[in-house]
Design a protein around this motif. Structure first.
Motif, PDB file in Angstrom:
ATOM      1  N   PRO A 117     -13.645  67.271  -5.837  1.00  0.00           N
ATOM      2  CA  PRO A 117     -13.887  67.923  -4.543  1.00  0.00           C
ATOM      3  C   PRO A 117     -12.726  68.770  -4.034  1.00  0.00           C
ATOM      4  N   ASN A 118     -11.539  68.620  -4.621  1.00  0.00           N
ATOM      5  CA  ASN A 118     -10.374  69.279  -4.029  1.00  0.00           C
ATOM      6  C   ASN A 118      -9.588  70.068  -5.081  1.00  0.00           C
ATOM      7  N   VAL A 119     -10.162  71.178  -5.484  1.00  0.00           N
ATOM      8  CA  VAL A 119      -9.510  72.035  -6.484  1.00  0.00           C
ATOM      9  C   VAL A 119      -9.345  73.419  -5.885  1.00  0.00           C
ATOM     10  N   ARG A 120      -8.150  73.955  -6.002  1.00  0.00           N
ATOM     11  CA  ARG A 120      -7.930  75.306  -5.499  1.00  0.00           C
ATOM     12  C   ARG A 120      -7.316  76.186  -6.589  1.00  0.00           C
ATOM     13  N   ASN A 121      -7.595  77.459  -6.463  1.00  0.00           N
ATOM     14  CA  ASN A 121      -7.087  78.440  -7.418  1.00  0.00           C
ATOM     15  C   ASN A 121      -5.897  79.155  -6.785  1.00  0.00           C
ATOM     16  N   TYR A 122      -4.761  79.092  -7.457  1.00  0.00           N
ATOM     17  CA  TYR A 122      -3.583  79.832  -6.978  1.00  0.00           C
ATOM     18  C   TYR A 122      -3.604  81.191  -7.680  1.00  0.00           C
ATOM     19  N   ASP A 123      -4.200  82.181  -7.020  1.00  0.00           N
ATOM     20  CA  ASP A 123      -4.411  83.464  -7.695  1.00  0.00           C
ATOM     21  C   ASP A 123      -3.147  84.323  -7.751  1.00  0.00           C
TER      22      ASP A 123
END
Lengths: 287, 150
Positions: free
Chosen positions: A265-271
């Motif tokens: 549920p808690n995944v983010r993309n560091y673009d």
């Protein structure tokens, strides 16, 4: 049970098969969208009725290093003739790498009615399904998008920096050579050059394409994915995870895998990714 | 100092003034003319020394010696979706095969960015430069062999 359902994913509904797409080619509630790295592929032949969304021309701000804003997204949605109710199905080259990237950008604007065609272009072509050079035209729509929400699935450098050492799990999805810093600068290619090689301290290296079957571009089963991300790399569904690569495109593929196929549920993309981190003054780097 | 062959320079100039859509259409026309290396030159499995490093499209390059001392270039692109590599291979073949080796050796590899545009991704740019690099390397090798004392 379909083949996709049998693979044990947390959210199997986010994938559709090539057969499903073949059966929905004329469906006005569905828009097929091709997104590739190679800008030549779509014009050389695409799924009949599919529109193209180009990662550089359509999804990025032409001036600032950022994604399109709400007005830009509404314009794009109008051009490809979708409303918030339209089911958009992304597919593309390179194991759906760019399709996942486009999917991720659409999620910044909350278009949840979105799916990926499992296997992408490769599987469609291998199955001998039809391709056309005819570019379709759909009546423009009025799409009212919310403001872009960067808080849930996107993360910026300063927040990554603050989170180092707090138990956050970083996944570096680049090649092992990029991860170790063996490949530092790219000669004759200043646009994406980087001054320092290595990785963000504590990051695990899981090259993005390990999540796909190379022979037909489909995603590996949940059990195979867990073997890679959980048994081998020690991630667990409750972790806060940040994925990154060079400019945030390959890591959107891993973001998709962890979020939808394994249900994290808690995944983010560091673009900002390595082109930002490896050029930033004073940030810690590990080799 | 030799200059690249005129035909090559002409193609580069055409692309330099093309907009994005024209460029794509031109490249697809080139890619449509791609013909794989003929069996009398090479057959699968292709030898590793002809494999272009850094090219994601799995490209291979061969140079066939012609009676007049020039080279005919042949290519294979194993990735069926490697359209850019195919287009680039056709451009190189049509403009460099049969041309004086000094001129072939003078082709700058970064012409890739004029043909494909600055927005070409890093991986693709490196791969395409690798193809051009192998072509010019063949020309330089033949020149070196020619100039070596017997």
């Amino acid at each position: 049970m379909t083949d996709i359902e049998a693979r044990g994913y947390a959210h199997p509904e986010v994938l559709v098969s090539t057969e499903w797409v073949a059966q929905h080619l004329g469906d006005p509630a569905v828009r097929i969208i091709e997104s590739n790295e190679d800008p030549l592929l779509y014009p050389s032949g695409h799924i009949p009725g599919a529109v193209q969304v180009d990662w550089a021309a359509d999804l990025n701000d032409p001036l600032r290093r950022d994604y399109l804003d709400r007005a830009g997204f509404e314009k794009l949605a109008s051009r490809i003739g979708i409303t918030p109710e339209t089911t958009v199905v992304f597919y593309g080259d390179k194991n759906n790498w760019w399709a996942c990237y486009a999917f991720w950008v659409f999620q910044l604007f909350g278009h949840e009615n979105a799916k990926i065609m499992d296997g992408g272009r490769l599987k469609w072509e291998k199955e001998g399904r039809p391709l056309t050079r005819d570019v379709p035209s759909y009546p423009p729509t009025q799409y009212q998008a919310p403001e872009r929400d960067d808080s849930k699935i996107r993360i910026f450098r300063d927040e990554v920096l603050k989170k180092l050492g707090t138990g956050v799990k970083l996944v570096d999805v680049r090649s092992p050579q990029e991860y170790t810093g063996e490949r530092t600068h790219m000669p004759e290619y200043p646009q994406e050059g980087v001054l320092r090689g290595g990785h963000i301290p504590g990051a695990k290296n899981v090259p993005w394409a390990r999540a796909a079957n190379p022979e037909d571009g489909t995603f590996k089963s949940a059990a195979e994915l867990k073997a890679i991300y959980e048994q081998e790399q020690g991630l667990s569904p409750n972790d806060e995870v940040i994925a990154y690569c060079r400019i945030g495109e390959r890591s959107s593929h891993t973001w998709f895998v962890l979020t939808y196929l394994l249900g994290y549920p808690n995944v983010r993309n560091y673009d900002g990714s390595w082109t930002e981190w490896g050029n930033s003054v004073g940030v810690p780097i590990e080799r | 100092m030799a200059q690249p062959p005129k035909a090559f320079q002409q193609v580069i100039d055409d692309f330099a003034f093309a907009d994005r859509q024209e460029r794509i259409e031109m490249l697809i026309e080139y890619a449509d003319r791609f013909r794989e290396v003929p069996p009398h030159i090479a057959a699968r499995p292709f030898p590793e020394e002809h494999h272009v490093q850094k090219c994601e499209s799995d490209a291979y390059v061969w140079a066939e010696d012609l009676p007049d001392g020039t080279l005919k270039f042949h290519f294979a692109v194993e990735n069926p979706q490697g359209l850019s590599a195919k287009a680039w291979a056709v451009i190189l073949d049509e403009t460099l095969s049969g041309q004086p080796l000094e001129e072939v050796a003078a082709v700058p590899c970064d012409s890739v960015f004029t043909v494909f545009g600055k927005e070409v991704s890093m991986g693709k740019g490196m791969g395409l430069m690798g193809i051009a690099d192998m072509v010019t390397t063949f020309a330089r090798q033949r020149l070196a062999a020619r100039n070596r004392p017997a």
